[in-house]
Design a protein around this motif. Structure first.
Motif: not given
Length: 229
Positions: A130-133, A139-143, A147-167
Motif C-alpha cells: 500500500e503506497p503512502p503518497v 522520511f521520503v517514500i520512493e518507488a 523504498r524509504v529514505r530517512f534524512h536522505g539515507e536509503l534504509l536497508p529494510l527487510t520486507r517486514r520492517e518496511l511494512g511496519l514503517l509504511l503502516r
C-alpha cells in the motif's frame, strides 16, 4: 498459460529431512533447489531467480542464521526466508526473527504445515504494498512504497520492517496496536504474536539510529502499541 513454478532454495544437511521437504514441495508444484552446504546455497542465491529460501541452522560449513543475516544485507534482502531448526526455544525463534527470517519452524514438523507456511510467505511477498503518497518529517517514500529514505539515507529494510514503517507512516501520531500491526504486515493467518512485532520494531529502530543517532521517531505506548512522532 500455466504460471511458472515457484523456485525454492532448500538448505538442509540431513538427507532424510531434505528428501521429505523436497517430496512435499515438489508434489505441490514447487521447483526445489536442494543444497547441503552453505557455499552451494550462496551459488544458488547469486543466480537471482529464487522466490523463497528454507534454511537449516547448523550446516557442515556454516550457520543458516549467518546466511540469513548476510542475505538481508545484500541483493536478496526481500527474499522470503523460512528457518528450519531443531532449536524450539522462544529465544532461538526470536533470534531468527531478529536476524531477518520471516518465519521459523521447529523440527520435527508436519510436511503439510511446511507447505502451508511456504504458500503463506509467497502470497504475502507477492501482495502489492500500500503506497503512502506523502513525505513525512525526515522520511521520503520512493518507488510506490518499495523504498524509504530517512534524512536522505536509503534504509536497508527487510520486507517486514518496511511494512511496519509504511503502516506507521500512513497515520503518524496515531497509536497502532500490536494486533493491528501484526494483521497489516503479517496477515491474519500469521502464526506470530506481539513479540514478533516488538522484535521487528527493535531492528527498525536500530536502522533509524544508524542514520540519526540523535532521533527516535518511533514512540512506544506501554500496553497500547506504537506511533510515529
Amino acid at each position: 498459460m500455466t504460471a511458472p513454478a515457484a523456485r525454492v532454495l532448500l538448505l538442509e544437511d540431513d538427507p532424510a529431512i531434505a528428501q521429505t521437504v523436497d517430496f512435499a514441495l515438489s508434489r505441490e508444484g514447487f521447483e526445489v533447489r536442494y543444497c547441503g552446504w552453505v557455499h552451494e546455497a550462496r551459488a544458488q542465491l547469486a543466480r537471482g531467480d529464487l522466490d523463497l529460501a528454507i534454511l537449516d541452522v547448523g550446516l557442515p560449513d556454516g550457520n543458516g542464521l549467518d546466511l540469513c543475516r548476510e542475505m538481508r544485507q545484500g541483493p536478496q534482502a526481500r527474499l522470503p526466508i523460512l528457518v528450519l531448526s531443531a532449536r524450539s526455544e522462544e529465544g532461538d525463534k526470536v533470534l531468527g526473527l531478529e536476524l531477518g527470517a520471516d518465519d521459523y519452524l521447529a523440527k520435527p514438523f508436519s510436511p503439510r504445515e511446511l507447505v502451508a507456511r511456504v504458500r503463506a510467505l509467497l502470497r504475502r511477498s507477492q501482495a502489492p504494498a500500500e503506497p503512502p503518497v506523502r513525505t513525512i518529517g525526515g522520511f521520503v517514500i520512493e518507488a510506490e512504497g518499495s523504498r524509504v529514505r530517512f534524512h536522505g539515507e536509503l534504509l536497508p529494510l527487510t520486507r517486514r520492517e518496511l511494512g511496519l514503517l509504511l503502516r506507521l507512516l500512513s497515520a503518524p501520531r496515531r497509536i497502532h496496536s500490536r494486533e493491528v500491526l501484526l494483521d497489516a504486515v503479517w496477515g491474519m493467518e500469521a502464526d506470530s504474536g506481539d513479540r514478533t512485532v516488538d522484535t521487528h520494531i527493535k531492528t527498525l529502530r536500530a536502522k533509524l539510529r544508524q542514520v540519526r543517532p540523535d532521533l527516535d521517531p518511533i514512540r512506544t505506548h506501554r500496553g497500547m502499541g506504537y506511533s510515529l512522532e
